[in-house]
Design a protein around this motif. Structure first.
Motif, PDB file in Angstrom:
ATOM      1  N   ALA A   2     100.165  52.698 -38.036  1.00  5.59           N
ATOM      2  CA  ALA A   2      98.823  53.229 -38.304  1.00  5.59           C
ATOM      3  C   ALA A   2      97.755  52.207 -37.947  1.00  5.59           C
ATOM      4  CB  ALA A   2      98.706  53.637 -39.770  1.00  5.59           C
ATOM      5  N   ASN A   3      97.978  50.944 -38.311  1.00  3.80           N
ATOM      6  CA  ASN A   3      97.011  49.890 -37.982  1.00  3.80           C
ATOM      7  C   ASN A   3      96.924  49.678 -36.475  1.00  3.80           C
ATOM      8  OD1 ASN A   3      96.483  49.447 -40.694  1.00  3.80           O
ATOM      9  ND2 ASN A   3      98.013  47.815 -40.891  1.00  3.80           N
ATOM     10  N   ALA A   4      98.056  49.686 -35.813  1.00  2.00           N
ATOM     11  CA  ALA A   4      98.074  49.483 -34.355  1.00  2.00           C
ATOM     12  C   ALA A   4      97.375  50.636 -33.636  1.00  2.00           C
ATOM     13  CB  ALA A   4      99.515  49.348 -33.866  1.00  2.00           C
ATOM     14  N   GLU A   5      97.581  51.864 -34.116  1.00  2.00           N
ATOM     15  CA  GLU A   5      96.926  53.016 -33.490  1.00  2.00           C
ATOM     16  C   GLU A   5      95.417  52.953 -33.660  1.00  2.00           C
ATOM     17  OE1 GLU A   5     100.179  56.642 -33.542  1.00  2.00           O
ATOM     18  OE2 GLU A   5      99.030  56.261 -35.371  1.00  2.00           O
ATOM     19  N   ALA A   6      94.951  52.478 -34.806  1.00  2.00           N
ATOM     20  CA  ALA A   6      93.504  52.358 -35.044  1.00  2.00           C
ATOM     21  C   ALA A   6      92.894  51.347 -34.075  1.00  2.00           C
ATOM     22  CB  ALA A   6      93.249  51.945 -36.492  1.00  2.00           C
ATOM     23  N   ILE A   7      93.609  50.242 -33.861  1.00  2.00           N
ATOM     24  CA  ILE A   7      93.120  49.218 -32.927  1.00  2.00           C
ATOM     25  C   ILE A   7      93.184  49.724 -31.494  1.00  2.00           C
ATOM     26  CG2 ILE A   7      93.602  46.907 -32.011  1.00  2.00           C
ATOM     27  CD1 ILE A   7      94.657  46.204 -34.844  1.00  2.00           C
ATOM     28  N   ALA A   8      94.217  50.487 -31.173  1.00  2.00           N
ATOM     29  CA  ALA A   8      94.378  51.012 -29.818  1.00  2.00           C
ATOM     30  C   ALA A   8      93.269  52.000 -29.469  1.00  2.00           C
ATOM     31  CB  ALA A   8      95.737  51.676 -29.675  1.00  2.00           C
ATOM     32  N   LEU A   9      92.718  52.672 -30.478  1.00  2.00           N
ATOM     33  CA  LEU A   9      91.613  53.602 -30.218  1.00  2.00           C
ATOM     34  C   LEU A   9      90.408  52.876 -29.628  1.00  2.00           C
ATOM     35  CD1 LEU A   9      91.737  55.939 -33.358  1.00  2.00           C
ATOM     36  CD2 LEU A   9      92.241  56.547 -30.987  1.00  2.00           C
ATOM     37  N   ALA A  10      90.262  51.603 -29.989  1.00  2.00           N
ATOM     38  CA  ALA A  10      89.167  50.795 -29.439  1.00  2.00           C
ATOM     39  C   ALA A  10      89.569  50.138 -28.122  1.00  2.00           C
ATOM     40  CB  ALA A  10      88.769  49.728 -30.449  1.00  2.00           C
ATOM     41  N   LYS A  11      90.721  50.538 -27.595  1.00  2.00           N
ATOM     42  CA  LYS A  11      91.261  50.047 -26.322  1.00  2.00           C
ATOM     43  C   LYS A  11      91.570  48.557 -26.342  1.00  2.00           C
ATOM     44  CE  LYS A  11      89.087  53.678 -23.566  1.00  2.00           C
ATOM     45  NZ  LYS A  11      90.294  54.517 -23.693  1.00  2.00           N
ATOM     46  N   ASP A  12      91.744  47.999 -27.534  1.00  2.00           N
ATOM     47  CA  ASP A  12      92.178  46.610 -27.659  1.00  2.00           C
ATOM     48  C   ASP A  12      93.705  46.630 -27.742  1.00  2.00           C
ATOM     49  OD1 ASP A  12      92.505  43.956 -28.123  1.00  2.00           O
ATOM     50  OD2 ASP A  12      91.174  43.838 -29.874  1.00  2.00           O
ATOM     51  N   TYR A  13      94.318  46.924 -26.585  1.00  2.00           N
ATOM     52  CA  TYR A  13      95.755  47.187 -26.568  1.00  2.00           C
ATOM     53  C   TYR A  13      96.602  45.958 -26.879  1.00  2.00           C
ATOM     54  CZ  TYR A  13      94.191  51.499 -24.367  1.00  2.00           C
ATOM     55  OH  TYR A  13      93.557  52.685 -24.118  1.00  2.00           O
ATOM     56  N   ASP A  14      96.133  44.773 -26.435  1.00  2.00           N
ATOM     57  CA  ASP A  14      96.914  43.571 -26.708  1.00  2.00           C
ATOM     58  C   ASP A  14      97.013  43.304 -28.209  1.00  2.00           C
ATOM     59  OD1 ASP A  14      97.681  42.919 -24.180  1.00  2.00           O
ATOM     60  OD2 ASP A  14      95.917  41.685 -23.759  1.00  2.00           O
ATOM     61  N   ARG A  15      95.891  43.454 -28.899  1.00  2.00           N
ATOM     62  CA  ARG A  15      95.907  43.233 -30.347  1.00  2.00           C
ATOM     63  C   ARG A  15      96.701  44.329 -31.042  1.00  2.00           C
ATOM     64  NH1 ARG A  15      92.383  43.386 -34.957  1.00  2.00           N
ATOM     65  NH2 ARG A  15      90.850  44.668 -33.886  1.00  2.00           N
ATOM     66  N   ALA A  16      96.668  45.539 -30.478  1.00  2.00           N
ATOM     67  CA  ALA A  16      97.443  46.642 -31.048  1.00  2.00           C
ATOM     68  C   ALA A  16      98.931  46.339 -30.970  1.00  2.00           C
ATOM     69  CB  ALA A  16      97.129  47.935 -30.315  1.00  2.00           C
ATOM     70  N   VAL A  17      99.363  45.816 -29.797  1.00  2.00           N
ATOM     71  CA  VAL A  17     100.772  45.448 -29.642  1.00  2.00           C
ATOM     72  C   VAL A  17     101.123  44.300 -30.583  1.00  2.00           C
ATOM     73  CG1 VAL A  17     102.464  44.447 -28.056  1.00  2.00           C
ATOM     74  CG2 VAL A  17     100.955  46.271 -27.270  1.00  2.00           C
ATOM     75  N   GLU A  18     100.207  43.344 -30.713  1.00  2.00           N
ATOM     76  CA  GLU A  18     100.444  42.217 -31.612  1.00  2.00           C
ATOM     77  C   GLU A  18     100.575  42.693 -33.059  1.00  2.00           C
ATOM     78  OE1 GLU A  18      98.173  38.116 -33.010  1.00  2.00           O
ATOM     79  OE2 GLU A  18      97.501  39.178 -31.228  1.00  2.00           O
ATOM     80  N   THR A  19      99.788  43.705 -33.425  1.00  2.00           N
ATOM     81  CA  THR A  19      99.838  44.253 -34.786  1.00  2.00           C
ATOM     82  C   THR A  19     101.185  44.914 -35.067  1.00  2.00           C
ATOM     83  OG1 THR A  19      97.455  44.625 -34.783  1.00  2.00           O
ATOM     84  CG2 THR A  19      98.740  45.879 -36.386  1.00  2.00           C
ATOM     85  N   LEU A  20     101.785  45.496 -34.044  1.00  2.00           N
ATOM     86  CA  LEU A  20     103.107  46.111 -34.218  1.00  2.00           C
ATOM     87  C   LEU A  20     104.164  45.081 -34.595  1.00  2.00           C
ATOM     88  CD1 LEU A  20     103.261  48.606 -31.214  1.00  2.00           C
ATOM     89  CD2 LEU A  20     103.182  49.192 -33.647  1.00  2.00           C
ATOM     90  N   GLY A  21     103.980  43.863 -34.143  1.00  2.00           N
ATOM     91  CA  GLY A  21     104.936  42.816 -34.461  1.00  2.00           C
ATOM     92  C   GLY A  21     106.325  43.164 -33.939  1.00  2.00           C
ATOM     93  N   PRO A  22     107.369  42.914 -34.740  1.00  2.00           N
ATOM     94  CA  PRO A  22     108.745  43.162 -34.280  1.00  2.00           C
ATOM     95  C   PRO A  22     109.059  44.643 -34.065  1.00  2.00           C
ATOM     96  CG  PRO A  22     108.737  42.613 -36.619  1.00  2.00           C
ATOM     97  CD  PRO A  22     107.340  42.371 -36.118  1.00  2.00           C
ATOM     98  N   TYR A  23     108.201  45.510 -34.622  1.00  2.00           N
ATOM     99  CA  TYR A  23     108.460  46.956 -34.492  1.00  2.00           C
ATOM    100  C   TYR A  23     108.280  47.457 -33.057  1.00  2.00           C
ATOM    101  CZ  TYR A  23     107.959  46.768 -39.584  1.00  2.00           C
ATOM    102  OH  TYR A  23     108.092  46.457 -40.908  1.00  2.00           O
ATOM    103  N   ARG A  24     107.644  46.634 -32.209  1.00  2.00           N
ATOM    104  CA  ARG A  24     107.435  47.074 -30.826  1.00  2.00           C
ATOM    105  C   ARG A  24     108.760  47.313 -30.114  1.00  2.00           C
ATOM    106  NH1 ARG A  24     105.254  41.813 -27.570  1.00  2.00           N
ATOM    107  NH2 ARG A  24     105.993  43.040 -25.801  1.00  2.00           N
ATOM    108  N   ALA A  25     109.833  46.692 -30.614  1.00  2.00           N
ATOM    109  CA  ALA A  25     111.156  46.883 -29.999  1.00  2.00           C
ATOM    110  C   ALA A  25     111.651  48.319 -30.170  1.00  2.00           C
ATOM    111  CB  ALA A  25     112.166  45.910 -30.616  1.00  2.00           C
ATOM    112  N   PHE A  26     111.021  49.066 -31.094  1.00  2.00           N
ATOM    113  CA  PHE A  26     111.448  50.447 -31.340  1.00  2.00           C
ATOM    114  C   PHE A  26     110.737  51.452 -30.432  1.00  2.00           C
ATOM    115  CE2 PHE A  26     112.140  49.070 -36.023  1.00  2.00           C
ATOM    116  CZ  PHE A  26     113.314  48.430 -35.661  1.00  2.00           C
TER     117      PHE A  26
END
Length: 453
Positions: free
Chosen positions: A331-355
């Motif tokens: 949810a936090n990553a999606e909120a950041i991605a809405l502002a097109k700050d994709y790098d920070r959105a991926v960083e917010t996902l942390g280890p979950y990005r592997a999923f």
């Protein structure tokens, strides 16, 4: 008189003696036993048009008589006129119940002992013999129906399976109890108790109902042990609980529930292993979300069986906690991605990005970040800004480590960057060498060129 008849009469006399011992001299010679006719009241239990039914009858007789004859000990259970006339005669009132069995024979229960009986007024055509079952075929009930579960006023036929329980007077409560006893089903006993909770027979009804519930629970548990179907384990738990509700502290149900809890504990091991596999996947940055989902689904099935079992509750809570952490990160990553700050959105996902291969939401964020860097890399490569292109392509490969497209683009950009840097270095060296040559410093001019790749 023939020897066969003598034998039959001898056997009958033996039966009379046994009968006297069972019945007792006081009963045989009581006014009731000696009365010419003594109609009785009875509750008849039989199969009606819509299933098991009862009728309460007063003035009950068989073939117009309350007198019957004892046929216990008759060789081959066959009667002729001579044997029949010599059978011991007793009153229906001496017994507690009369039943026609599956074999067609009538039995009168006296002091809890069933004895073969036949009605009076039987017809013997041309010295014919009758079996006791055929004798019962000639037997008809007479009397007055005072109440019935079917609201019918006709007397039931004395078919196989019909049972008459003798009573001092009509008793609706007993009639309903006997009907429930005859049906002997969970629904039947529940219906009786719902209408006759204060009945004198309520305790017996509860015992019968609890026993049936426990029997159903044991049956479901046995089938579960063979199939491993959790739905059967849940059914066993439900029936065991029902038995405990009917009779508080019902020991057989308590013991079965303890066995069910042991099964739940064994089933939990698989969920603990899946949860551990999920944690390992997070640590190793590998796919593993499906392990958490499977653990949640299975633990919910176990929770449905016994919501109050602490080990299941605790493990399920731990699984749900992990899911909430994951949902919060997404949810936090999606909120950041809405502002097109994709790098920070991926960083917010942390280890979950592997999923990402398992979760569309994570995959959407990762894909957006990857696409942004890959397109930038292509644009920079188009302008031959190879240094920045390399940076963008490298970031794209970090986001999508399995992307061959990004890996090839990075390799090409690094190659072009190396060529560009070599060209610039050569140009600088040539310029410097020329400067040395102009100053007649030929050795230095040569050495500058030799340092080039």
């Amino acid at each position: 008189m023939s020897s066969a008849i003598h034998l039959q009469l001898f056997m009958q006399r033996r039966t009379v003696i046994r009968f006297v011992l069972v019945l007792g001299m006081a009963v045989l010679f009581s006014p009731c036993a000696l009365a010419k006719e003594n109609p009785v009241s009875a509750i008849a239990l039989f199969e009606g048009p819509s299933g098991p039914a009862y009728a309460q009858i007063t003035g009950l007789t068989l073939n117009g008589k309350s007198e019957i004859r004892v046929c216990d000990g008759v060789p081959g259970m066959k009667l002729n006129k001579t044997i029949y006339d010599n059978l011991l005669r007793i009153q229906l009132a001496n017994g507690t119940a009369l039943e026609r069995g599956a074999d067609g024979v009538l039995t009168l229960t006296i002091n809890s002992k069933p004895m073969c009986v036949v009605a009076t007024n039987l017809r013997f055509e041309r010295n014919a013999e009758l079996t006791t079952a055929e004798a019962a075929d000639q037997t008809a009930l007479q009397g007055v129906v005072v109440s019935s579960s079917t609201q019918a006023t006709d007397l039931p036929a004395l078919k196989r399976g019909v049972r008459l329980v003798f009573v001092s007077s009509p008793d609706d409560d007993l009639a309903r109890f006997l009907l429930a006893q005859r049906v002997n089903s969970i629904a039947g006993w529940e219906d009786f108790l719902s209408r006759d909770a204060s009945s004198a027979h309520a305790t017996d009804a509860k015992n019968a109902l609890a026993a049936l519930c426990h029997e159903s629970a044991e049956s479901a548990f046995a089938r579960y042990q063979k199939s491993g179907d959790l739905a059967l384990l849940e059914l066993a738990q439900q029936h065991a609980l029902e038995a405990g509700k009917v009779i508080a502290g019902y020991s057989p149900a308590i013991k079965l529930r303890a066995r069910i809890d042991k099964e739940l504990e064994a089933q939990l091991e698989a969920d603990r292993e899946k949860l551990q596999a999920y944690h390992t996947a997070l640590t190793q940055q590998a796919t593993g979300y499906s392990q958490l989902l499977a653990a949640r689904k299975h633990s919910e099935e176990l929770l449905a069986i016994n919501p109050g079992y602490a080990p299941v509750l605790n493990l399920h809570a731990e699984i749900v906690s992990e899911l909430r952490k994951l949902d919060s990160a997404i949810a936090n990553a999606e909120a950041i991605a809405l502002a097109k700050d994709y790098d920070r959105a991926v960083e917010t996902l942390g280890p979950y990005r592997a999923f990402a291969p398992e979760l569309a939401q994570i995959n959407g964020i990762v894909t957006a970040a990857y696409t942004m860097h890959f397109i930038r890399g292509q644009e920079l490569a188009g302008r031959e800004d190879w240094e920045k292109a390399v940076s963008e392509f490298r970031r794209a490969t970090e986001i999508r480590t399995d992307s061959k497209e990004a890996a090839n683009a990075l390799k090409n950009a690094e190659s072009q960057l190396a060529v560009s840097r070599n060209r610039e270095a050569a140009q600088r060296a040539i310029a410097k060498s020329k400067e040395y040559a102009d100053n007649k410093e030929f050795i230095e001019a040569y050495e500058v060129l030799t340092e080039l790749p």
